[in-house]
Write a protein that holds these residues in place. Structure first.
Motif, mmCIF file in Angstrom:
data_model
loop_
_atom_site.group_PDB
_atom_site.id
_atom_site.type_symbol
_atom_site.label_atom_id
_atom_site.label_comp_id
_atom_site.label_asym_id
_atom_site.label_seq_id
_atom_site.Cartn_x
_atom_site.Cartn_y
_atom_site.Cartn_z
ATOM 1 N N LEU A 55 0.839 -1.196 0.000
ATOM 2 C CA LEU A 55 0.000 0.000 0.000
ATOM 3 C C LEU A 55 0.874 1.245 0.000
ATOM 4 C CD1 LEU A 55 -2.902 1.240 0.310
ATOM 5 C CD2 LEU A 55 -2.467 1.258 2.775
ATOM 6 N N LYS A 56 0.505 2.207 -0.831
ATOM 7 C CA LYS A 56 1.172 3.508 -0.824
ATOM 8 C C LYS A 56 0.089 4.576 -0.879
ATOM 9 C CE LYS A 56 5.087 4.147 -2.915
ATOM 10 N NZ LYS A 56 6.183 4.438 -3.876
ATOM 11 N N LYS A 57 0.069 5.447 0.144
ATOM 12 C CA LYS A 57 -0.959 6.484 0.226
ATOM 13 C C LYS A 57 -0.302 7.833 0.523
ATOM 14 C CE LYS A 57 -4.817 5.774 2.369
ATOM 15 N NZ LYS A 57 -5.808 5.480 3.451
ATOM 16 N N TYR A 58 -1.047 8.901 0.209
ATOM 17 C CA TYR A 58 -0.561 10.247 0.470
ATOM 18 C C TYR A 58 -1.646 11.056 1.182
ATOM 19 C CZ TYR A 58 3.060 9.052 -2.906
ATOM 20 O OH TYR A 58 4.095 8.441 -3.562
ATOM 21 N N ASP A 59 -1.224 11.839 2.147
ATOM 22 C CA ASP A 59 -2.140 12.734 2.851
ATOM 23 C C ASP A 59 -2.182 14.056 2.092
ATOM 24 O OD1 ASP A 59 -3.306 14.641 4.579
ATOM 25 O OD2 ASP A 59 -2.827 13.402 6.314
ATOM 26 N N ASN A 60 -3.312 14.367 1.484
ATOM 27 C CA ASN A 60 -3.482 15.601 0.719
ATOM 28 C C ASN A 60 -4.531 16.506 1.365
ATOM 29 O OD1 ASN A 60 -1.668 14.688 -1.325
ATOM 30 N ND2 ASN A 60 -3.317 13.420 -2.167
ATOM 31 N N SER A 61 -4.535 16.531 2.702
ATOM 32 C CA SER A 61 -5.625 17.202 3.411
ATOM 33 C C SER A 61 -5.359 18.671 3.723
ATOM 34 C CB SER A 61 -5.920 16.453 4.715
ATOM 35 O OG SER A 61 -4.764 16.419 5.543
ATOM 36 N N LEU A 62 -4.180 19.202 3.367
ATOM 37 C CA LEU A 62 -3.913 20.617 3.622
ATOM 38 C C LEU A 62 -4.707 21.490 2.658
ATOM 39 C CD1 LEU A 62 -0.033 20.463 4.117
ATOM 40 C CD2 LEU A 62 -1.777 20.602 5.899
ATOM 41 N N PHE A 63 -5.142 22.654 3.123
ATOM 42 C CA PHE A 63 -5.842 23.657 2.303
ATOM 43 C C PHE A 63 -7.159 23.129 1.712
ATOM 44 C CE2 PHE A 63 -1.290 24.697 1.970
ATOM 45 C CZ PHE A 63 -1.289 26.024 2.353
ATOM 46 N N GLN A 64 -7.756 22.135 2.323
ATOM 47 C CA GLN A 64 -8.954 21.538 1.725
ATOM 48 C C GLN A 64 -10.260 22.153 2.213
ATOM 49 O OE1 GLN A 64 -8.575 19.246 -0.922
ATOM 50 N NE2 GLN A 64 -6.588 20.210 -0.536
ATOM 51 N N ASP A 65 -10.192 23.001 3.229
ATOM 52 C CA ASP A 65 -11.430 23.574 3.766
ATOM 53 C C ASP A 65 -11.184 25.021 4.189
ATOM 54 O OD1 ASP A 65 -14.084 23.615 4.536
ATOM 55 O OD2 ASP A 65 -13.674 22.839 6.551
ATOM 56 N N ILE A 66 -10.620 25.806 3.267
ATOM 57 C CA ILE A 66 -10.285 27.198 3.572
ATOM 58 C C ILE A 66 -11.550 27.996 3.862
ATOM 59 C CG2 ILE A 66 -9.313 29.330 2.614
ATOM 60 C CD1 ILE A 66 -7.287 27.678 1.130
ATOM 61 N N ASN A 67 -11.511 28.739 4.954
ATOM 62 C CA ASN A 67 -12.716 29.471 5.351
ATOM 63 C C ASN A 67 -13.032 30.621 4.398
ATOM 64 O OD1 ASN A 67 -10.404 31.000 6.422
ATOM 65 N ND2 ASN A 67 -11.946 32.256 7.424
ATOM 66 N N ASP A 68 -14.260 30.976 4.345
ATOM 67 C CA ASP A 68 -14.727 32.085 3.518
ATOM 68 C C ASP A 68 -14.494 33.387 4.280
ATOM 69 O OD1 ASP A 68 -16.050 33.959 1.995
ATOM 70 O OD2 ASP A 68 -17.905 32.802 1.805
ATOM 71 N N ILE A 69 -13.775 34.324 3.665
ATOM 72 C CA ILE A 69 -13.452 35.563 4.380
ATOM 73 C C ILE A 69 -14.687 36.419 4.636
ATOM 74 C CG2 ILE A 69 -11.077 35.696 3.580
ATOM 75 C CD1 ILE A 69 -11.951 37.646 1.453
ATOM 76 N N ASN A 70 -15.787 36.083 3.988
ATOM 77 C CA ASN A 70 -17.030 36.843 4.202
ATOM 78 C C ASN A 70 -17.983 36.153 5.168
ATOM 79 O OD1 ASN A 70 -16.337 38.876 2.245
ATOM 80 N ND2 ASN A 70 -16.802 37.366 0.643
ATOM 81 N N SER A 71 -17.485 35.100 5.853
ATOM 82 C CA SER A 71 -18.378 34.307 6.702
ATOM 83 C C SER A 71 -18.502 34.820 8.130
ATOM 84 C CB SER A 71 -17.891 32.855 6.733
ATOM 85 O OG SER A 71 -16.575 32.778 7.264
ATOM 86 N N GLY A 72 -17.881 35.971 8.421
ATOM 87 C CA GLY A 72 -18.005 36.529 9.766
ATOM 88 C C GLY A 72 -16.685 36.552 10.504
#
Length: 491
Positions: A55-72
């Motif tokens: 098995l060979k896997k990669y963690d690509n979870s960075l920058f995957q849920d960037i917040n909306d700057i207009n969300s408060g």
């Protein structure tokens, strides 16, 4: 150990990357040994009991849920609780904690996150009269920590036996300030944790190059630091990605000129080394591309984390592991993921950091103390005051440097006392010790002489005496090669 006992041959491409640059580091999975690879960042390889890869896997979870700057409003407390959790995990079951404390922001955040119930030791390298040391000591007093300051100018060009000892035990020598600390620190008891600040510079987004140049900050001072305008980011596209990759590859291959191939006696291997280095950069590019980053400006940041942070800045964790259990809480995968999802508009120009220190009670007291970069005024002061002071200090430092270079003699070279690199180079044994690092020499005489001449020019103020990490890099590489080839002795 791998090199010594496997009898693996040296890898010319790996040697060239470490010897020349950029940043004197291997790229991708490359090492200085043939058929010996390191894991890529976020890579996981599973093998069976017959050493077959299953098995060979990669963690690509960075920058995957960037917040909306207009969300408060930003929830600073959410980040702070995540940070404290990492600190708690790193110090679990230990009543006595150590921290590498400078006068800067990164270690200040870590200091604030340590539970007050713990016995705390703060370690700072450099002369106790240095401005940075004084700032660090004031921070330690506020936190109730015992302050230890280590000063040994000889550590920057140490005796060969000292450099060899740390190379053998840690494979992480480059910034010799850590030798200054670790060679003077003697722990007779069992290892204890030591915490380091944020090595990857993620929270202030210092590696987003488009907005980080001195010229850009100066021209946009009012809009970025005072009015805090919303920045425009370019959406990712195939064209932008291809253009960025091409530019990045040019920056890397800029170092691969005929002069260095000659000095390392690798002229005949030039085409092979360049070709293999291009493949190494493609490994990193592939890791970045798999994140599907939303903005082109983030290419530089993730590239820096996956190269310079991992290979160079993390040496600080590795060398401290010689005598401690070292950890940089902000570099844990969970917290780095959290940081990457803060919109870059909120991280740049210290916007998030300033809000954190104003909002979090454990940090407010520490904000009363100036930073090592911006003297005289509390950290919580307005940017309208701090940034001009920062710029004025830099201008004065530049003037003092120019004056000293012109006069070609020792004099004041900083507005506030800091490490004096001229004194480092003008030590009686500096050149002699440097020569000893290449006995025997695995890297060719012309290469050794290049950095010997650089050392001598800095000593005589023919060139500005920068930090000697470029000089030590080659010396340590040669020492690693010697230790790999050295016949083990029986104890």
């Amino acid at each position: 150990m791998i090199g010594r006992y496997s009898k693996a041959k040296f890898d010319d491409t790996g040697i060239f990357q470490r010897a020349v640059g950029p940043n004197f580091m291997n790229i991708g999975s490359r090492t200085i040994l043939q058929h010996c690879k390191c894991l890529l960042t976020g890579e996981r390889i599973s093998i069976d009991d017959k050493t077959h890869t299953i098995l060979k896997k990669y963690d690509n979870s960075l920058f995957q849920d960037i917040n909306d700057i207009n969300s408060g409003p930003i929830d600073f407390n959410e980040y702070w609780q995540a940070y404290k959790k990492e600190v708690d995990l790193a110090t679990l079951e230990h009543d006595e904690i150590n921290i590498a404390l400078s006068g800067g922001i990164d270690s200040r955040v870590t200091l604030g996150a340590i539970e007050s119930s713990k016995k705390l030791n703060a370690h700072t390298f450099g002369n106790s009269l240095n401005y940075e040391s004084k700032i660090a000591n004031r921070l330690a007093i506020i936190k109730g920590a015992e302050s230890f300051i280590y000063f040994d100018l000889k550590s920057y060009f140490p005796k060969k036996i000292v450099l060899q000892k740390f190379t053998l035990k840690t494979e992480a020598v480059k910034l010799n300030s850590w030798i200054e600390f670790l060679d003077l620190y003697h722990n007779k008891n069992r290892k204890k944790p030591i915490l380091l600040g944020e090595l990857c510079e993620a929270l202030p987004a210092r590696n987003i190059k488009k907005f980080s140049s001195q010229d850009y900050r100066r021209k946009n001072f009012i809009s970025n630091y005072i009015s805090k305008r919303t920045l425009s980011f370019q959406e990712n596209s195939e064209e932008a990605w291809s253009k960025w990759k091409e530019q990045q590859q040019k920056i890397i291959l800029y170092w691969f000129d005929d002069n260095w191939f000659f000095k390392l006696n690798m002229t005949e291997s030039k085409e092979q080394i360049i070709g293999e280095t291009i493949k190494d950069t493609e490994e990193i590019f592939s890791r970045i591309e798999n994140h599907n980053l939303p903005y082109t400006e983030l290419f530089d940041e993730l590239f820096s984390w996956y190269t310079y942070t991992r290979k160079e800045l993390s040496r600080q964790v590795n060398i401290c592991n010689d005598q401690f259990y070292a950890c940089s809480p902000a570099m844990s995968m969970q917290l780095l993921k959290h940081t990457s999802n803060i919109h870059p508009n909120e991280r740049l120009f210290n916007r998030f950091i300033d809000g954190l220190f104003k909002t979090i009670p454990e940090l407010r007291n520490l904000a009363k103390i100036p930073t090592s970069q911006i003297p005289f005024v509390p950290q919580y002061s307005s940017n309208l005051i701090k940034i001009p002071i920062w710029g004025l200090r830099s201008k004065i430092d530049q003037y003092l440097v120019s004056r000293m270079m012109k006069k070609k003699k020792k004099g004041r070279y900083r507005l506030l006392q800091s490490i004096n690199w001229l004194e480092v180079y003008q030590q009686d044994q500096a050149l002699e010790n440097y020569q000893s690092y290449f006995e025997p020499n695995y890297l060719n005489t012309a290469y050794k002489n290049t950095f010997f001449e650089a050392t001598n020019k800095r000593k005589n103020l023919e060139s500005w005496p920068f930090a000697n990490m470029d000089i030590i890099s080659g010396a340590v590489l040669n020492m690693e090669m010697y230790l790999i080839r050295k016949t083990p002795t029986k104890s």
